[in-house]
Motif scaffolding. Structure first.
Motif, PDB file in Angstrom:
ATOM      1  N   TRP A   1     -26.021  29.064 -41.184  1.00  0.00           N
ATOM      2  CA  TRP A   1     -24.819  29.410 -41.642  1.00  0.00           C
ATOM      3  C   TRP A   1     -24.610  30.791 -42.042  1.00  0.00           C
ATOM      4  CZ3 TRP A   1     -21.659  30.027 -45.719  1.00  0.00           C
ATOM      5  CH2 TRP A   1     -20.211  30.205 -45.509  1.00  0.00           C
ATOM      6  N   ALA A   2     -25.312  30.980 -42.998  1.00  0.00           N
ATOM      7  CA  ALA A   2     -25.483  32.112 -43.753  1.00  0.00           C
ATOM      8  C   ALA A   2     -25.905  33.294 -42.830  1.00  0.00           C
ATOM      9  CB  ALA A   2     -26.309  32.237 -44.928  1.00  0.00           C
TER      10      ALA A   2
ATOM     11  N   MET B   1     -23.999  37.876 -39.194  1.00  0.00           N
ATOM     12  CA  MET B   1     -23.970  38.430 -37.884  1.00  0.00           C
ATOM     13  C   MET B   1     -22.419  38.670 -37.549  1.00  0.00           C
ATOM     14  SD  MET B   1     -26.511  36.025 -35.687  1.00  0.00           S
ATOM     15  CE  MET B   1     -26.277  36.742 -34.403  1.00  0.00           C
ATOM     16  N   GLN B   2     -21.583  37.889 -37.813  1.00  0.00           N
ATOM     17  CA  GLN B   2     -20.137  37.992 -37.544  1.00  0.00           C
ATOM     18  C   GLN B   2     -19.770  39.111 -38.238  1.00  0.00           C
ATOM     19  OE1 GLN B   2     -18.060  34.448 -38.957  1.00  0.00           O
ATOM     20  NE2 GLN B   2     -18.561  33.172 -37.294  1.00  0.00           N
ATOM     21  N   THR B   3     -20.200  39.602 -39.499  1.00  0.00           N
ATOM     22  CA  THR B   3     -19.594  40.766 -40.125  1.00  0.00           C
ATOM     23  C   THR B   3     -20.250  41.893 -39.439  1.00  0.00           C
ATOM     24  OG1 THR B   3     -21.256  40.280 -41.658  1.00  0.00           O
ATOM     25  CG2 THR B   3     -18.999  39.608 -42.119  1.00  0.00           C
ATOM     26  N   ASN B   4     -21.583  41.802 -38.944  1.00  0.00           N
ATOM     27  CA  ASN B   4     -22.144  42.970 -38.322  1.00  0.00           C
ATOM     28  C   ASN B   4     -22.260  42.804 -36.500  1.00  0.00           C
ATOM     29  OD1 ASN B   4     -22.794  43.500 -40.831  1.00  0.00           O
ATOM     30  ND2 ASN B   4     -24.729  42.634 -40.705  1.00  0.00           N
ATOM     31  N   GLN B   5     -21.175  42.303 -36.088  1.00  0.00           N
ATOM     32  CA  GLN B   5     -21.083  42.155 -34.771  1.00  0.00           C
ATOM     33  C   GLN B   5     -21.289  43.340 -34.059  1.00  0.00           C
ATOM     34  OE1 GLN B   5     -17.638  39.780 -33.287  1.00  0.00           O
ATOM     35  NE2 GLN B   5     -18.833  38.022 -33.659  1.00  0.00           N
ATOM     36  N   THR B   6     -22.072  43.435 -32.857  1.00  0.00           N
ATOM     37  CA  THR B   6     -21.936  44.360 -31.808  1.00  0.00           C
ATOM     38  C   THR B   6     -21.904  43.937 -30.636  1.00  0.00           C
ATOM     39  OG1 THR B   6     -24.345  44.097 -31.460  1.00  0.00           O
ATOM     40  CG2 THR B   6     -23.822  45.584 -33.361  1.00  0.00           C
ATOM     41  N   THR B   7     -21.890  44.787 -29.484  1.00  0.00           N
ATOM     42  CA  THR B   7     -21.586  44.259 -28.264  1.00  0.00           C
ATOM     43  C   THR B   7     -23.000  43.863 -27.579  1.00  0.00           C
ATOM     44  OG1 THR B   7     -21.156  46.603 -27.679  1.00  0.00           O
ATOM     45  CG2 THR B   7     -19.139  44.929 -27.757  1.00  0.00           C
TER      46      THR B   7
ATOM     47  N   GLY C   1     -27.032  11.614 -31.432  1.00  0.00           N
ATOM     48  CA  GLY C   1     -26.255  10.894 -30.805  1.00  0.00           C
ATOM     49  C   GLY C   1     -25.172  11.508 -30.135  1.00  0.00           C
ATOM     50  N   GLY C   2     -25.647  12.462 -29.470  1.00  0.00           N
ATOM     51  CA  GLY C   2     -24.382  13.370 -28.551  1.00  0.00           C
ATOM     52  C   GLY C   2     -23.593  14.106 -29.690  1.00  0.00           C
ATOM     53  N   ASP C   3     -23.720  14.214 -30.818  1.00  0.00           N
ATOM     54  CA  ASP C   3     -22.935  15.013 -31.447  1.00  0.00           C
ATOM     55  C   ASP C   3     -23.393  16.658 -31.265  1.00  0.00           C
ATOM     56  OD1 ASP C   3     -21.339  13.328 -32.343  1.00  0.00           O
ATOM     57  OD2 ASP C   3     -22.115  13.106 -34.482  1.00  0.00           O
ATOM     58  N   VAL C   4     -22.283  17.467 -31.150  1.00  0.00           N
ATOM     59  CA  VAL C   4     -23.026  18.885 -31.119  1.00  0.00           C
ATOM     60  C   VAL C   4     -22.629  19.460 -31.946  1.00  0.00           C
ATOM     61  CG1 VAL C   4     -22.172  20.851 -29.475  1.00  0.00           C
ATOM     62  CG2 VAL C   4     -22.698  18.769 -28.531  1.00  0.00           C
ATOM     63  N   MET C   5     -23.539  20.389 -32.754  1.00  0.00           N
ATOM     64  CA  MET C   5     -23.280  21.192 -33.730  1.00  0.00           C
ATOM     65  C   MET C   5     -23.078  22.733 -33.517  1.00  0.00           C
ATOM     66  SD  MET C   5     -25.616  20.047 -37.158  1.00  0.00           S
ATOM     67  CE  MET C   5     -27.239  19.061 -36.171  1.00  0.00           C
ATOM     68  N   LYS C   6     -21.901  23.235 -33.586  1.00  0.00           N
ATOM     69  CA  LYS C   6     -21.651  24.647 -33.095  1.00  0.00           C
ATOM     70  C   LYS C   6     -21.906  25.538 -34.265  1.00  0.00           C
ATOM     71  CE  LYS C   6     -17.586  25.143 -31.018  1.00  0.00           C
ATOM     72  NZ  LYS C   6     -16.197  25.024 -30.564  1.00  0.00           N
ATOM     73  N   PHE C   7     -22.413  26.644 -33.565  1.00  0.00           N
ATOM     74  CA  PHE C   7     -22.755  27.675 -34.499  1.00  0.00           C
ATOM     75  C   PHE C   7     -21.954  28.868 -34.136  1.00  0.00           C
ATOM     76  CE2 PHE C   7     -26.476  25.234 -34.665  1.00  0.00           C
ATOM     77  CZ  PHE C   7     -27.166  25.393 -36.000  1.00  0.00           C
ATOM     78  N   GLY C   8     -21.424  29.764 -35.168  1.00  0.00           N
ATOM     79  CA  GLY C   8     -20.587  30.868 -34.820  1.00  0.00           C
ATOM     80  C   GLY C   8     -19.064  29.986 -34.508  1.00  0.00           C
ATOM     81  N   ARG C   9     -18.234  31.125 -34.107  1.00  0.00           N
ATOM     82  CA  ARG C   9     -16.806  30.741 -33.767  1.00  0.00           C
ATOM     83  C   ARG C   9     -16.589  29.527 -32.667  1.00  0.00           C
ATOM     84  NH1 ARG C   9     -13.793  36.093 -34.425  1.00  0.00           N
ATOM     85  NH2 ARG C   9     -15.960  36.638 -33.969  1.00  0.00           N
TER      86      ARG C   9
END
Lengths: 255, 510
Positions: free
Chosen positions: A209-210, A215-221, A247-255
């Motif tokens: 998460w950290a 990465m979000q703050t340093n986003q590039t294309t 059990g089917g739960d999906v963990m999302k990273f990023g937005r």
């Protein structure tokens, strides 16, 4: 009224990590009493001339709350001094309506002494809670205490150390529980065959998460390259070898 | 009484939890709960219920109930009231008690100075060794005690009680001055016969009492059934280890063989290893230090013909038990303490207080058990007989109750005694201040003390005092002097207490 929770920890070991017993206790108020002025008690007399008066055994004490700041009363506390009965009247002013303030009786002839002629209760401390009152003690401007002592046995009677505590909104609270009946389990070790240790997973998730925050703050294309967008999940999802599926739960990273 | 019940209840619960937490019982129950987890029938899904039912069946819940019951005997605490108020709500009583204590301490100090004997001193090593060897023979030596006199006598205390006045009490009215014929001038709440009949309903003339109804004159068949029933019931109570049931049972008297166990149960006076250890520590203190009061204790033990050995041991230890000071948080009395090298080592007893121990020596022969029972009885009841308070079991209330009962129900007798210059309280005070110990025969005394425990009150002592006057009323009506009145009331050793109390409470014409 402030409520504290105290707990006692049992180290039970074995299959249970820890058990907690929760108690609810009511503390003496952390809230401060309201500042007010008390007028001198007025002892009602019977008779016309000063020489001919007799004690009627009735006394009136007016408590004026701060001007312009009506109070919602939580409780009234005082120390008795040989008063047998007390009646509480309230002057309430409804802030919404323009109507003048009205007097009402909150409590009539509450006995403070078992027997007006004997000592029991004569110097005791008392609390009158809002739930004991016959009306809602809200928007109160003035409190009038009418003291009665019909017995001839006493030279004088009064109330001392009068305090008024304002009503505060309570915190979300648990119920008062019997100490033995509210054994709450937390932190069990579930059966961990085949699964990674929860502690390790949670700390690595935190690290991930950290990283994503950074990465979000340093986003590039520019393309990162190591991660592929996978079509196997119901929502667009970055697959990585540290993503845990349970059990089917999906963990999302990023937005 | 003055607060919403829900709030009061949760406050009481919180306070009891606070007091029990960290106690030995708490750690024992914790350990038991931990160990029961090994058992196969304790399952994770129903853990709460399983542990709870285990504690119930193994008897631990009962022990906890007993402990809670004991805590409930102590006065409740409400946040607004300061601690001294909870011990004694009336300010003028607290003041009177404080000045009385100062007087006692002054007397003790002046005795110490006069005799050249320090209040406390450390025994030299040789003396300590000798005392250890002779511990079990103590009481058979006769040290020279002629120089020691009692710190104060009951009649000194009575004068203090008589002089007590409420500064807010209006005694100028002619009516109130003449309406009470007795000596006590403080208007405390005391109960009259109609209320006493309700409160002491188990003493009704139609209820069987131990000590009367198991007497040999009753037909054997009836006797057997009744006695067996009572004995069975008391056995069950003892085996179930139920304090509250034992107390209820004791109201009709305890069978002799089970009295010791029943009393220990009511008082929750356990004899666990730590209690025995505590007693041994106190004994070590006795051997190490000699206190001035020890001599006073030796002196009194010869007056009462009990096993002097046990008696001395217990008293000497008691006077050093600073855990008793803990109890004084609930009593506005502060006992005089003496110091050795900065350490508080003693609670100083008063003259005659050893009379409270003596009857117990007939019940218990194990020193530490006897000690624990005595200590519990002292801190619950007996201390009230020599301190100034407004408590319903305090000596002041008992004196007032005695006088009121006499004036209301034996007015002719009261009037006659006053006419000849005798105040009834001056005759009865010495009985009440010792809870009749030393005046009644031992078996009768123990039956009286059964009721003190059963009703958790010393009121029955005042009732008995009035009942004795009622019983001897005819003779008292004929006396013409204080000396002859004293002679009529000198010997109480033949009295049967329960019939007297029953007749006075339930057969007095109203």
């Amino acid at each position: 009224m402030a409520v504290i929770t105290s707990c006692c920890v049992w180290q039970t070991g074995h299959s249970l990590q820890t058990s907690h017993l929760f108690f609810q206790t009511m503390t003496p108020d952390d809230t401060k009493p309201v500042n007010f002025t008390v007028k001198a008690p007025v002892y009602l007399q019977i008779g016309d001339t000063k020489a001919d008066t007799a004690h009627s055994g009735v006394c009136v004490v007016d408590v004026n709350l701060p001007f312009g700041k009506p109070v919602n009363i939580e409780e009234v506390t005082f120390k008795n001094y040989y008063t047998a009965y007390v009646t509480v009247r309230l002057l309430r002013r409804n802030p919404e309506q323009e109507a003048p303030a009205k007097w009402c009786t909150a409590l009539r002839d509450l006995p403070l002494m078992d027997n007006p002629h004997t000592e029991r209760g004569s110097q005791d401390y008392y609390t009158i809670h809002r739930t004991q009152m016959q009306v809602e003690p809200d928007h109160v401007v003035c409190v009038r205490l009418i003291l009665r002592q019909p017995s001839l046995a006493w030279l004088t009677f009064s109330l001392e150390d009068i305090k008024i505590f304002p009503h505060t909104e309570p915190d979300p609270e648990k119920e008062v529980s019997d100490w033995l009946s509210d054994l709450t389990l937390i932190d069990q070790h579930p059966d961990l065959e085949g699964l990674p240790d929860p502690q390790t997973v949670s700390s690595s998730i935190q690290q991930m998460w950290a990283l994503t925050e950074v990465m979000q703050t340093n986003q590039t294309t520019a393309s990162i390259g190591r991660f592929d967008v996978s079509e196997t999940h119901s929502q667009p999802h970055l697959s990585c070898n540290e993503c845990v599926h349970d059990g089917g739960d999906v963990m999302k990273f990023g937005r | 009484m003055q607060q919403g019940n829900g709030i009061e209840l949760s406050l009481t619960i919180a306070q009891i939890i606070q007091r029990l937490r960290g106690s030995h019982l708490h750690s024992q129950i914790e350990r038991q709960a931990k160990e029961c987890l090994h058992q196969p029938d304790v399952k994770l899904e129903s853990l709460k219920e399983d542990v709870r039912s285990f504690l119930k069946t193994s008897g631990w819940e009962r022990k906890l109930q007993n402990a809670v019951y004991r805590e409930l005997q102590l006065p409740p605490r409400h946040p607004p009231a300061p601690p001294e108020h909870l011990k004694e709500p009336l300010a003028y009583m607290r003041k009177a008690q404080a000045s009385w204590e100062k007087r006692v301490l002054k007397s003790l100090n002046s005795m110490s100075t006069e005799l050249g004997v320090p209040l406390a001193h450390m025994r030299p090593a040789a003396e300590q060794k000798e005392l250890t060897n002779k511990w079990n023979e103590m009481g058979t030596d006769e040290p020279d005690l002629s120089r020691f006199r009692p710190v104060y006598a009951p009649k000194d205390f009575l004068e203090v009680l008589i002089g007590l006045r409420n500064p807010n009490h209006d005694s100028s009215e002619d009516i109130s001055a003449r309406s009470h014929w007795g000596l006590i001038q403080v208007p405390l709440n005391v109960r009259d016969i109609p209320h006493l009949r309700e409160a002491y309903s188990e003493l009704n003339l139609t209820s069987g009492q131990m000590g009367i109804d198991d007497h040999a004159l009753i037909h054997p068949a009836v006797l057997c059934t009744h006695s067996l029933f009572c004995l069975h019931l008391s056995c069950v109570v003892v085996m179930e280890e139920d304090s509250a049931a034992a107390q209820q049972y004791s109201r009709q008297g305890c069978p002799t063989g089970l009295r010791a166990d029943l009393w220990a149960l009511i008082l929750n006076a356990t004899n666990q290893p730590q209690d025995v250890m505590h007693y041994e520590q106190l004994k070590a203190g006795v051997i190490q230090h000699n206190l001035l009061v020890d001599n006073l204790i030796y002196k009194v033990s010869y007056i009462y013909l009990t096993p002097p050995l046990l008696f001395s041991q217990v008293l000497l230890c008691f006077s050093r038990d600073t855990a008793v000071l803990e109890h004084f948080k609930y009593n506005s009395a502060t006992p005089p303490k003496s110091y050795i090298q900065g350490e508080i080592i003693s609670v100083i007893p008063f003259h005659g207080f050893s009379m409270y121990v003596a009857p117990l020596c007939f019940l218990y022969n194990e020193p530490s058990k006897l000690y624990n029972v005595f200590r519990e009885m002292y801190i619950r009841y007996f201390f009230r007989l020599h301190s100034i308070s407004s408590h319903p079991s305090g000596i002041l209330s008992l004196c007032l109750q005695f006088e009121r009962l006499l004036q209301t129900h034996l007015p002719q007798l009261f009037y006659h005694l006053r006419q000849i210059g005798v105040q009834p309280l001056r005759l009865a005070f010495k009985w009440m201040v010792r809870a009749f110990s030393g005046y009644l025969s031992t078996d009768q005394l123990l039956l009286l003390w059964d009721r003190i425990l059963g009703y958790d009150s010393l009121e029955v002592v005042a009732v008995l005092a009035a009942a004795v006057f009622a019983f001897r009323a005819e003779n008292l009506m004929e006396v013409t002097s204080l000396a002859s009145a004293e002679a009529v009331l000198a010997d109480l050793s033949t009295l049967k207490v329960m019939p007297l109390i029953q007749v006075f409470l339930f057969a007095t014409a109203m």
